[in-house]
Design a protein around this motif. Structure first.
Motif, PDB file in Angstrom:
ATOM      1  N   THR A 121      68.730  10.400 132.482  1.00 27.49           N
ATOM      2  CA  THR A 121      66.848  11.010 131.793  1.00 27.49           C
ATOM      3  C   THR A 121      66.833  11.786 132.670  1.00 27.49           C
ATOM      4  O   THR A 121      66.444  13.074 132.581  1.00 27.49           O
ATOM      5  CB  THR A 121      66.132  10.151 131.431  1.00 27.49           C
ATOM      6  OG1 THR A 121      66.596   8.998 130.494  1.00 27.49           O
ATOM      7  CG2 THR A 121      64.732  10.872 131.773  1.00 27.49           C
ATOM      8  N   HIS A 122      66.179  11.302 134.326  1.00 26.09           N
ATOM      9  CA  HIS A 122      66.120  12.522 135.080  1.00 26.09           C
ATOM     10  C   HIS A 122      67.386  13.354 135.280  1.00 26.09           C
ATOM     11  O   HIS A 122      67.222  14.695 136.141  1.00 26.09           O
ATOM     12  CB  HIS A 122      65.405  11.742 136.375  1.00 26.09           C
ATOM     13  CG  HIS A 122      64.983  10.515 136.109  1.00 26.09           C
ATOM     14  ND1 HIS A 122      64.547   9.336 136.185  1.00 26.09           N
ATOM     15  CD2 HIS A 122      63.456  11.054 136.082  1.00 26.09           C
ATOM     16  CE1 HIS A 122      63.194   8.665 135.727  1.00 26.09           C
ATOM     17  NE2 HIS A 122      62.661  10.531 136.153  1.00 26.09           N
ATOM     18  N   THR A 123      68.634  13.501 135.232  1.00 24.30           N
ATOM     19  CA  THR A 123      69.373  13.955 135.520  1.00 24.30           C
ATOM     20  C   THR A 123      69.257  14.712 134.174  1.00 24.30           C
ATOM     21  O   THR A 123      69.793  16.837 134.500  1.00 24.30           O
ATOM     22  CB  THR A 123      70.876  13.686 135.059  1.00 24.30           C
ATOM     23  OG1 THR A 123      71.057  12.441 136.687  1.00 24.30           O
ATOM     24  CG2 THR A 123      72.077  14.708 135.289  1.00 24.30           C
ATOM     25  N   THR A 124      68.947  14.732 132.757  1.00 23.51           N
ATOM     26  CA  THR A 124      68.190  15.984 132.150  1.00 23.51           C
ATOM     27  C   THR A 124      67.413  16.792 132.791  1.00 23.51           C
ATOM     28  O   THR A 124      67.006  17.698 132.361  1.00 23.51           O
ATOM     29  CB  THR A 124      68.472  15.325 130.524  1.00 23.51           C
ATOM     30  OG1 THR A 124      66.657  14.587 130.530  1.00 23.51           O
ATOM     31  CG2 THR A 124      69.412  14.355 130.350  1.00 23.51           C
ATOM     32  N   PHE A 125      66.871  16.787 133.141  1.00 22.38           N
ATOM     33  CA  PHE A 125      65.419  16.997 133.886  1.00 22.38           C
ATOM     34  C   PHE A 125      65.828  17.488 135.132  1.00 22.38           C
ATOM     35  O   PHE A 125      64.893  18.989 134.884  1.00 22.38           O
ATOM     36  CB  PHE A 125      64.682  15.702 133.851  1.00 22.38           C
ATOM     37  CG  PHE A 125      63.597  15.383 132.838  1.00 22.38           C
ATOM     38  CD1 PHE A 125      63.257  15.282 132.170  1.00 22.38           C
ATOM     39  CD2 PHE A 125      63.394  14.038 132.753  1.00 22.38           C
ATOM     40  CE1 PHE A 125      62.511  15.264 131.633  1.00 22.38           C
ATOM     41  CE2 PHE A 125      62.322  13.677 132.330  1.00 22.38           C
ATOM     42  CZ  PHE A 125      62.176  13.955 130.929  1.00 22.38           C
ATOM     43  N   TRP A 126      66.512  17.107 135.895  1.00 21.20           N
ATOM     44  CA  TRP A 126      67.725  18.024 136.739  1.00 21.20           C
ATOM     45  C   TRP A 126      67.989  19.460 136.101  1.00 21.20           C
ATOM     46  O   TRP A 126      67.975  20.575 136.427  1.00 21.20           O
ATOM     47  CB  TRP A 126      68.088  16.979 137.492  1.00 21.20           C
ATOM     48  CG  TRP A 126      68.987  17.946 138.942  1.00 21.20           C
ATOM     49  CD1 TRP A 126      67.941  17.888 139.825  1.00 21.20           C
ATOM     50  CD2 TRP A 126      69.568  18.389 138.805  1.00 21.20           C
ATOM     51  NE1 TRP A 126      69.066  18.759 141.201  1.00 21.20           N
ATOM     52  CE2 TRP A 126      70.330  19.343 140.693  1.00 21.20           C
ATOM     53  CE3 TRP A 126      71.457  19.164 138.394  1.00 21.20           C
ATOM     54  CZ2 TRP A 126      71.005  19.850 140.900  1.00 21.20           C
ATOM     55  CZ3 TRP A 126      71.795  19.992 138.557  1.00 21.20           C
ATOM     56  CH2 TRP A 126      72.452  20.304 139.821  1.00 21.20           C
ATOM     57  N   LEU A 127      69.061  19.198 135.340  1.00 23.02           N
ATOM     58  CA  LEU A 127      69.699  20.134 134.559  1.00 23.02           C
ATOM     59  C   LEU A 127      68.628  21.630 134.164  1.00 23.02           C
ATOM     60  O   LEU A 127      68.856  22.158 134.170  1.00 23.02           O
ATOM     61  CB  LEU A 127      70.412  20.414 133.501  1.00 23.02           C
ATOM     62  CG  LEU A 127      71.894  19.234 134.392  1.00 23.02           C
ATOM     63  CD1 LEU A 127      72.744  18.687 132.885  1.00 23.02           C
ATOM     64  CD2 LEU A 127      72.768  19.524 135.086  1.00 23.02           C
TER      65      LEU A 127
END
Length: 323
Positions: A121-127
């Motif tokens: 989930t937080h990787t999608t935010f990072w992207l």
């Protein structure tokens, strides 16, 4: 043996099979009542058009679900980030590539990680931070599209299971008021993403087990396609790394197999590794929540949680007690 929709899309014409088409009175040359553009009883167009029409119809229903979601949640596009969105989407300390590593390797805000250990989930935010910066519109649009994807997969799953009113159920799910919090609140990406991947895992495993092949225009498969199993496991892992509430997915798989009369010792053994992953990540989530979120003196995130219960954060009445 091919199964499912692929059989519909290929058609059975002479062009597809490599054999001369027996076009009836004029199928081969296009002449006569059955030939030409109309396609005869065995001609290419006459045989492939129904499959193409079915495929087009399904895409129209999928597009309708997406349109329904965009219309239902469009008012959220003009909203700003709220409450804890800044702690999840575009955290300043996690914007560089080292931050991406920290998302996956560190636990808790005080240790340089994220508020909760949901790394996908937080990787999608990072992207998204790389694409949209701090503009909340992009994050909201992505959330709505992820939710729409979940509604589409739900429809496909219910169709495969032979459930009547599958599209109606998916449509109600897509725009039900209970979904507003998960879709319109950026921080709740964990809900929409884990649901999309969890439902995808169920659909893939159903295809692996041969459930509902006859409901999708194909014949029952002679041998399982192990690619579907591998993809089902990967989708489940992604769901767990988005939010560990997806731990119930393997149980739902077993229940579905039992319901359709396909529960065997082999399937129990194949689902067992997913149960182990669910247990392991569930225990990790429990540790993180207790150690970094709700325990007394558990850092910044714990202070926020206690403030919500007490009704005040940074001097503002935002909690339940302040309602």
């Amino acid at each position: 043996m091919k199964t499912g929709d692929a059989q519909q899309f290929e058609g059975t014409s002479g062009v597809d099979s490599g054999k001369p088409a027996d076009g009836g009175a004029g199928g081969r040359t296009g002449g006569g009542a059955g030939g030409g553009a109309g396609g005869g009883p065995g001609g290419e167009i006459g045989m492939t058009l129904p499959g193409k029409a079915i495929a087009q119809e399904r895409w129209l229903w999928r597009a309708l679900l997406v349109l329904m979601c965009l219309l239902a949640y469009s008012t959220s596009f003009s909203s700003k980030f709220i409450w804890d969105d800044g702690r999840h989407a575009g955290m300043t300390s996690l914007r560089d590539y080292n931050g991406l590593v920290s998302i996956w390797t560190k636990l808790g805000l005080e240790n340089g990680g994220t508020p909760q250990y949901y790394p996908l989930t937080h990787t999608t935010f990072w992207l998204e931070e790389k694409v949209f910066g701090r503009n909340p519109v992009g994050y909201r649009v992505v959330n709505v599209l992820v939710h729409a994807g979940g509604a589409i997969v739900l429809w496909e799953l219910l169709r495969r299971l032979g459930v009547r009113g599958a599209f109606l159920a998916a449509a109600v799910f897509a725009v039900h008021p209970m979904m507003v919090e998960s879709v319109a609140w950026t921080s709740e990406r964990k809900n929409t993403l884990s649901l999309l991947l969890g439902l995808t895992s169920l659909l893939l495993y159903a295809r692996f087990a041969g459930i509902g092949d006859e409901n999708n225009g194909g014949e029952k498969q002679a041998e399982p396609d192990w690619n579907f199993y591998v993809l089902a496991v990967l989708a489940f892992a992604g769901a767990m790394l988005s939010k560990t509430m997806a731990a119930s997915i393997p149980v739902l798989m077993l229940l579905g197999l039992w319901w359709k009369g396909k529960l065997t010792a082999r399937h129990v053994g194949l689902v067992a590794p997913m149960l182990v992953v669910a247990l392991g990540l569930g225990l990790l989530t429990g540790y993180v929540e207790h150690r970094y979120v709700i325990r007394p003196g558990g850092g910044e995130c714990a202070r926020v949680v206690r403030g919500v219960v007490g009704g005040e954060v940074d001097g503002r009445g935002v909690g339940w007690a302040g309602l």
